[in-house]
Design a protein around this motif. Structure first.
Motif, PDB file in Angstrom:
ATOM      1  N   HIS A  34       0.833  -1.220   0.026  1.00 25.44           N
ATOM      2  CA  HIS A  34       0.059   0.108   0.033  1.00 25.44           C
ATOM      3  C   HIS A  34       0.762   1.409  -0.046  1.00 25.44           C
ATOM      4  O   HIS A  34       0.245   2.264  -0.257  1.00 25.44           O
ATOM      5  CB  HIS A  34      -0.964   0.122   1.123  1.00 25.44           C
ATOM      6  N   GLU A 122     -10.374  -2.399   8.595  1.00 28.31           N
ATOM      7  CA  GLU A 122     -10.221  -3.226   7.409  1.00 28.31           C
ATOM      8  C   GLU A 122      -9.090  -2.793   6.756  1.00 28.31           C
ATOM      9  O   GLU A 122      -8.410  -1.383   6.649  1.00 28.31           O
ATOM     10  CB  GLU A 122     -11.255  -2.955   6.416  1.00 28.31           C
ATOM     11  N   PRO A 123      -8.239  -3.501   5.819  1.00 34.63           N
ATOM     12  CA  PRO A 123      -6.960  -3.228   5.144  1.00 34.63           C
ATOM     13  C   PRO A 123      -7.231  -1.794   4.242  1.00 34.63           C
ATOM     14  O   PRO A 123      -6.391  -0.990   4.194  1.00 34.63           O
ATOM     15  CB  PRO A 123      -6.724  -4.433   4.234  1.00 34.63           C
ATOM     16  N   GLU A 124      -8.272  -1.692   3.756  1.00 32.15           N
ATOM     17  CA  GLU A 124      -8.586  -0.593   2.690  1.00 32.15           C
ATOM     18  C   GLU A 124      -8.735   0.785   3.631  1.00 32.15           C
ATOM     19  O   GLU A 124      -7.893   1.848   3.124  1.00 32.15           O
ATOM     20  CB  GLU A 124      -9.848  -0.876   1.982  1.00 32.15           C
ATOM     21  N   VAL A 125      -9.238   0.629   4.796  1.00 35.37           N
ATOM     22  CA  VAL A 125      -9.162   1.764   5.518  1.00 35.37           C
ATOM     23  C   VAL A 125      -8.055   2.242   6.203  1.00 35.37           C
ATOM     24  O   VAL A 125      -7.531   3.371   6.208  1.00 35.37           O
ATOM     25  CB  VAL A 125     -10.353   1.573   6.705  1.00 35.37           C
ATOM     26  N   SER A 127      -5.266   1.300   4.626  1.00 37.66           N
ATOM     27  CA  SER A 127      -4.324   1.946   3.606  1.00 37.66           C
ATOM     28  C   SER A 127      -4.597   3.527   3.365  1.00 37.66           C
ATOM     29  O   SER A 127      -3.706   4.402   3.256  1.00 37.66           O
ATOM     30  CB  SER A 127      -4.593   1.005   2.187  1.00 37.66           C
ATOM     31  N   GLU A 128      -5.927   3.966   3.631  1.00 37.10           N
ATOM     32  CA  GLU A 128      -5.920   5.199   3.387  1.00 37.10           C
ATOM     33  C   GLU A 128      -5.496   6.154   4.580  1.00 37.10           C
ATOM     34  O   GLU A 128      -5.166   7.382   4.596  1.00 37.10           O
ATOM     35  CB  GLU A 128      -7.634   5.583   3.595  1.00 37.10           C
TER      36      GLU A 128
END
Length: 249
Positions: A34, A122-125, A127-128
């Protein structure tokens, strides 16, 4: 998520610090995926710092995975404080933690972190969140502000229990920046604007400043700051009186 152009000319690396091998490997994989930047893993803060200036001067971020360990009660800031005191200015520290108590988040920022990411994300959060810090910003969980508001009655009592605070004590640069503007009479919104951070982040800093100074309002914080000479106020020169703003407390 890459660092700014100016940073990228001299700093291109990310260091991952985690004690346990599996946690270290997982965090390293996440960062490589990421952050899109060269990353290396180390089993502790001392291991990273032992690499010397040749490695440290190339870093723009350190990801510290503390697992379930508390950073709030760590002596001298624990690994966060150790890294902040030794790393070059401008190197961001991001804490990954299994804990989400407001005391943990406040302590992490007090000791010098620029980001606090719970492992429940969560991985997406996550990452942000990492992207915000790598871009030069500050991140902490939005849910922490809600818990801070709910805890305000208890925190008001905690502010009366000062930490050991003496002239010459180490104060993280961000804490000093917030304190300087607070002494000038700035409210949280103005401080956030001048420092380019979220107002909710300022609230956390102000809470910890008041607790460390052992005061219950902003006027007392300004006077206590002068008494300790934290900002180098000249003797006999009183800081500007700070008005109380209920919305900014």
């Amino acid at each position: 998520m890459l660092p700014s152009r100016q940073q990228s000319r001299s700093r291109t690396g990310v260091a991952v610090v985690a004690e346990l091998p599996l946690r270290r490997a997982g965090t390293l994989d996440f960062v490589r995926l990421h952050a899109h930047a060269p990353a290396r893993a180390f089993d502790g803060a001392a291991d990273l710092l032992a690499q010397g200036p040749a490695v440290l001067s190339r870093l723009f971020c350190v990801i510290l995975n503390v697992g379930s360990r508390s950073v709030a009660g760590a002596a001298n800031g624990g690994p966060i404080g150790q890294l902040r005191r030794a790393l070059p200015d401008g190197v961001a520290i991001v804490v990954l933690s299994d804990r989400e108590e407001i005391e943990e988040i406040v302590a992490a920022f007090h000791y010098g972190a620029r980001g606090f990411i719970p492992s429940s994300f969560e991985p997406e959060v996550a990452s942000e969140a990492l992207g915000i810090v790598l871009a030069g910003g500050t991140f902490f969980p939005a849910s922490a502000l809600l818990r801070l508001r709910r805890a305000e009655p208890r925190l008001a009592v905690d502010r009366q229990k000062p930490e050991t605070c003496r002239k010459g004590d180490h104060w993280p640069p961000r804490q000093l920046a917030v304190l300087k503007l607070l002494v000038q009479g700035k409210v949280n919104k103005e401080i956030a604007h001048e420092l380019g951070i979220e107002e909710s982040t300022v609230k956390i800093h102000v809470w910890h400043l008041m607790r460390r100074l052992g005061v219950s309002n902003r006027t007392q914080a300004a006077l206590r700051t002068r008494q300790l000479g934290i900002l180098g106020h000249e003797p006999g020169k009183e800081p500007r009186a700070v008005e109380e703003h209920a919305a900014a407390a």
